[in-house]
Scaffold this motif. Structure first.
Motif, PDB file in Angstrom:
ATOM      1  N   LEU A 141       1.861  -2.064  -9.228  1.00 23.12           N
ATOM      2  CA  LEU A 141       1.079  -1.710  -8.033  1.00 23.12           C
ATOM      3  C   LEU A 141       0.791  -0.208  -7.969  1.00 23.12           C
ATOM      4  O   LEU A 141      -0.221   0.209  -7.418  1.00 23.12           O
ATOM      5  N   LEU A 143      -0.887 -11.214  -5.930  1.00 27.11           N
ATOM      6  CA  LEU A 143      -0.610 -11.198  -4.482  1.00 27.11           C
ATOM      7  C   LEU A 143      -1.102 -12.460  -3.789  1.00 27.11           C
ATOM      8  O   LEU A 143      -1.061 -12.544  -2.554  1.00 27.11           O
ATOM      9  N   GLN A 160      -0.402 -14.441  -0.456  1.00 26.98           N
ATOM     10  CA  GLN A 160      -0.786 -13.897   0.862  1.00 26.98           C
ATOM     11  C   GLN A 160      -2.106 -14.477   1.360  1.00 26.98           C
ATOM     12  O   GLN A 160      -2.490 -14.263   2.498  1.00 26.98           O
ATOM     13  N   ILE A 170      10.906 -12.541  -1.235  1.00 29.48           N
ATOM     14  CA  ILE A 170      10.721 -11.151  -1.687  1.00 29.48           C
ATOM     15  C   ILE A 170      11.791 -10.243  -1.090  1.00 29.48           C
ATOM     16  O   ILE A 170      12.402  -9.434  -1.792  1.00 29.48           O
ATOM     17  N   PHE A 199      14.492  -7.893  -2.712  1.00 25.64           N
ATOM     18  CA  PHE A 199      14.517  -6.459  -2.391  1.00 25.64           C
ATOM     19  C   PHE A 199      15.880  -6.044  -1.848  1.00 25.64           C
ATOM     20  O   PHE A 199      16.437  -5.024  -2.250  1.00 25.64           O
ATOM     21  N   GLN A 222       5.334  -5.757   6.439  1.00 26.92           N
ATOM     22  CA  GLN A 222       4.355  -6.717   5.955  1.00 26.92           C
ATOM     23  C   GLN A 222       2.977  -6.474   6.550  1.00 26.92           C
ATOM     24  O   GLN A 222       1.966  -6.596   5.855  1.00 26.92           O
ATOM     25  N   PHE A 274       1.774  -3.670   4.413  1.00 23.30           N
ATOM     26  CA  PHE A 274       1.470  -4.071   3.029  1.00 23.30           C
ATOM     27  C   PHE A 274       0.158  -4.858   2.983  1.00 23.30           C
ATOM     28  O   PHE A 274      -0.720  -4.596   2.158  1.00 23.30           O
TER      29      PHE A 274
HETATM   30  C1  LIG Z   1       4.244  -9.755   0.218  1.00 25.29           C
HETATM   31  C2  LIG Z   1       4.579  -8.610  -0.664  1.00 25.29           C
HETATM   32  N1  LIG Z   1       5.106  -7.498  -0.132  1.00 25.29           N
HETATM   33  C3  LIG Z   1       5.389  -6.405  -0.900  1.00 25.29           C
HETATM   34  C4  LIG Z   1       5.884  -5.210  -0.285  1.00 25.29           C
HETATM   35  C5  LIG Z   1       6.098  -4.078  -1.066  1.00 25.29           C
HETATM   36  C6  LIG Z   1       5.831  -4.095  -2.430  1.00 25.29           C
HETATM   37  C7  LIG Z   1       5.956  -2.837  -3.273  1.00 25.29           C
HETATM   38  O1  LIG Z   1       6.258  -2.908  -4.429  1.00 25.29           O
HETATM   39  N2  LIG Z   1       5.595  -1.661  -2.677  1.00 25.29           N
HETATM   40  C8  LIG Z   1       5.422  -0.393  -3.392  1.00 25.29           C
HETATM   41  C9  LIG Z   1       5.044   0.671  -2.347  1.00 25.29           C
HETATM   42  C10 LIG Z   1       4.765   2.020  -3.028  1.00 25.29           C
HETATM   43  C11 LIG Z   1       3.603   1.890  -3.992  1.00 25.29           C
HETATM   44  C12 LIG Z   1       3.965   0.837  -5.041  1.00 25.29           C
HETATM   45  C13 LIG Z   1       5.211   1.296  -5.803  1.00 25.29           C
HETATM   46  C14 LIG Z   1       6.379   1.418  -4.831  1.00 25.29           C
HETATM   47  C15 LIG Z   1       6.017   2.484  -3.785  1.00 25.29           C
HETATM   48  C16 LIG Z   1       6.674   0.084  -4.128  1.00 25.29           C
HETATM   49  C17 LIG Z   1       4.255  -0.519  -4.377  1.00 25.29           C
HETATM   50  C18 LIG Z   1       5.405  -5.301  -3.065  1.00 25.29           C
HETATM   51  C19 LIG Z   1       5.176  -6.448  -2.311  1.00 25.29           C
HETATM   52  N3  LIG Z   1       4.698  -7.637  -2.871  1.00 25.29           N
HETATM   53  C20 LIG Z   1       4.413  -8.050  -4.140  1.00 25.29           C
HETATM   54  C21 LIG Z   1       4.628  -7.357  -5.425  1.00 25.29           C
HETATM   55  C22 LIG Z   1       3.546  -7.022  -6.230  1.00 25.29           C
HETATM   56  C23 LIG Z   1       3.757  -6.420  -7.473  1.00 25.29           C
HETATM   57  C24 LIG Z   1       5.037  -6.149  -7.917  1.00 25.29           C
HETATM   58  C25 LIG Z   1       6.129  -6.483  -7.127  1.00 25.29           C
HETATM   59  C26 LIG Z   1       5.919  -7.107  -5.890  1.00 25.29           C
HETATM   60 CL1  LIG Z   1       7.279  -7.561  -4.921  1.00 25.29          CL
HETATM   61  N4  LIG Z   1       3.903  -9.283  -4.091  1.00 25.29           N
HETATM   62  N5  LIG Z   1       3.870  -9.704  -2.823  1.00 25.29           N
HETATM   63  C27 LIG Z   1       4.375  -8.684  -2.054  1.00 25.29           C
END
Ligand SMILES: Cc1nc2ccc(C(=O)N[C@]34C[C@H]5C[C@H](C[C@H](C5)C3)C4)cc2n2c(-c3ccccc3Cl)nnc12
Ligand SMILES: [Mg+2]
Ligand SMILES: [Zn+2]
Length: 344
Positions: free
Chosen positions: A195, A235, A238, A252, A256, A285, A288
C-alpha cells in the motif's frame, strides 16, 4: 509434496457448475467468502477455464491442478492473510477480467498474469507487515530490505518457486521471451500490493483516469491500470455486503493486534492501529475507507461508470455503517467491546 487426492478430484469431471459455488458467481455483487472452502480450488480451475486461459495457453489440467494446490499450500493460516483472502482476491480479479472487458485494455500476457499474480500475491504471509520485518531484522528483511516491499518480494519469490516445480508451470507452453515477460509483469503486480507503493503512484493513476486519457499502446498506462486493479482486488472485501466487510475487519484487527502484542513483548511501541489498547477501530476504518479504499473504486468508475458504480455505492454504505457504530460509541450508548463493533 502435493496431496494426490486433490489432483484426482480436481482433474476429474467438475462436480459443480458456476451457480453452485455461490449465487451470481460472475457478478460484482457476489461474495467469494461464501464459497465453501472445499470448493475453492475447483472454483479457481473454473475461473481459468471460463476466461478461456486453459485453452488459449494449452494448460494441462494436471498442471493447473498442481499449480492451484501448491499455491493454496503456500499460504499459512494467520487470521486474515490466508488462502481465503487469496481466493477472494483472485475472484475479484476474475470479475474484472470478465465484466470490464480487460482484453481491450491489457495485452494477452498481462491479462493472464493478472489472475496468476492475484492468486499468489500474499503467499507465505506471516501475519506481520513490512515495518515489523524491517525493525525485527528478520531473515526476509536481510534478503530484501535494501529494495523495500520486503513481504511482497518474498511473495513473488515464492510464486517463482512454485512455477519452477516439476509439472506446476501454467506458463510451460510460452516461449522463453514470453515467460520472462510474464515474470516481470507478475513481479510488478505483486510489488504493487504494497500500500505504501500505491500511495506513491495514486496521483499518476488519478491523472490518467481523469482526463479519459488511457492509451492502451502506452506501457506506463497499462502498468498503472494493473496496479490500480490489483489494489482494487486486494481491498475488494470492502465492496461487498456489510456483514462481509465487518467480519473481514475483525480478522484484520485480530492479525494487527497479535502483531502489536508481539512488538510489545519485544519492548517496542506498536503503531496506534496495531495496539489493542489504543485502536479506535470504527474511526480507523472510516479513515481507511475514505482515504485509501474509496478513491480506488472511484478511479475505476471513471473508466467503467456502468460496471463500477455498484462498488462505489457499497463502499459508501460500509463507511456509513462504521460512522453509525462510531457515533454510538461516542454517545456512550454502547460499551466499546468486540461484540458492539463486530457482532451487533
Ligand atoms: C480493511 C482494511 N483496513 C486496513 C487498515 C490499514 C492498513 C494499512 O496497512 N495501513 C498502512 C497505513 C500507512 C500507509 C501504508 C503503510 C502503513 C502506513 C500501513 C498502509 C491496511 C488495511 N487493509 C488491507 C491491507 C492491504 C494491503 C496490505 C495489508 C492490508 Cl491489512 N486490506 N484491507 C484493509
Ligand atoms: Mg500483501
Ligand atoms: Zn493481499
Amino acid at each position: 509434496h502435493v496431496p494426490d487426492r486433490g489432483i484426482e478430484e480436481l482433474t476429474s469431471a467438475p462436480t459443480k457448475r458456476m451457480e453452485d459455488f455461490c449465487p451470481n458467481f460472475d457478478s460484482f455483487v457476489s461474495v467469494p467468502r461464501h464459497v465453501a472452502d472445499s470448493d475453492t480450488c475447483q472454483a479457481v480451475m473454473f475461473m481459468f477455464d471460463d476466461l478461456s486461459l486453459t485453452k488459449q495457453y494449452r494448460i494441462h489440467r494436471t498442471t493447473l491442478a498442481r499449480f492451484v494446490l501448491l499455491a493454496r499450500k503456500g499460504y499459512r493460516d494467520p487470521p486474515y492473510h490466508n488462502w481465503s483472502h487469496a481466493f477472494s482476491v483472485a475472484h475479484f480479479t476474475y470479475l474484472c477480467l470478465k465484466n470490464l472487458r480487460l482484453e481491450n485494455y491489457l495485452t494477452p500476457l498481462e491479462y493472464f498474469s493478472f489472475l496468476v499474480a492475484s492468486l499468489c500475491h500474499d503467499i507465505d504471509h506471516r501475519g506481520t507487515n513490512n515495518s515489523f520485518e524491517n525493525s525485527s531484522g528478520s531473515a526476509l528483511s536481510g534478503l530484501y530490505s535494501s529494495e523495500g516491499s520486503v513481504l511482497e518480494r518474498h511473495h513473488f519469490s515464492q510464486t517463482v518457486c512454485i512455477l519452477n516445480r516439476e509439472g506446476c508451470n501454467v506458463f510451460e507452453n510460452l516461449s522463453e521471451k514470453e515467460y520472462s515477460a510474464v515474470l516481470d509483469i507478475i513481479r510488478d503486480i505483486i510489488l504493487a500490493t504494497d500500500l505504501a507503493h500505491h500511495l506513491k503512484i495514486r496521483k499518476d493513476i488519478e491523472a490518467m483516469v481523469s482526463q479519459k486519457k488511457f492509451d492502451v499502446h502506452n506501457q506506463q498506462h497499462r502498468y498503472l491500470l494493473l496496479c490500480l486493479l490489483m489494489t482494487a482486488s486486494d481491498l475488494s472485501d470492502q465492496t461487498k455486503v456489510w456483514k462481509n466487510t465487518r467480519q473481514v475487519a475483525k480478522l484484520i484487527y485480530q492479525e494487527f493486534f497479535s502483531l502489536g502484542d508481539k512488538e510489545k513483548s519485544l519492548g517496542k511501541q506498536p503503531a496506534e492501529g496495531m495496539d489493542r489498547d489504543k485502536a479506535d477501530i470504527p474511526q480507523l476504518q472510516v479513515n481507511f475507507l475514505n482515504i485509501i479504499a474509496a478513491p480506488v473504486y472511484k478511479a475505476m468508475e471513471q473508466i467503467w461508470p456502468n460496471e463500477c458504480g455498484v462498488l462505489c455505492k457499497q463502499i459508501e454504505r460500509n463507511i456509513s455503517n462504521w460512522k453509525t457504530i462510531r457515533q454510538k460509541l461516542e454517545n456512550k450508548e454502547v460499551e466499546k467491546t468486540d461484540r458492539t463493533i463486530f457482532e451487533e
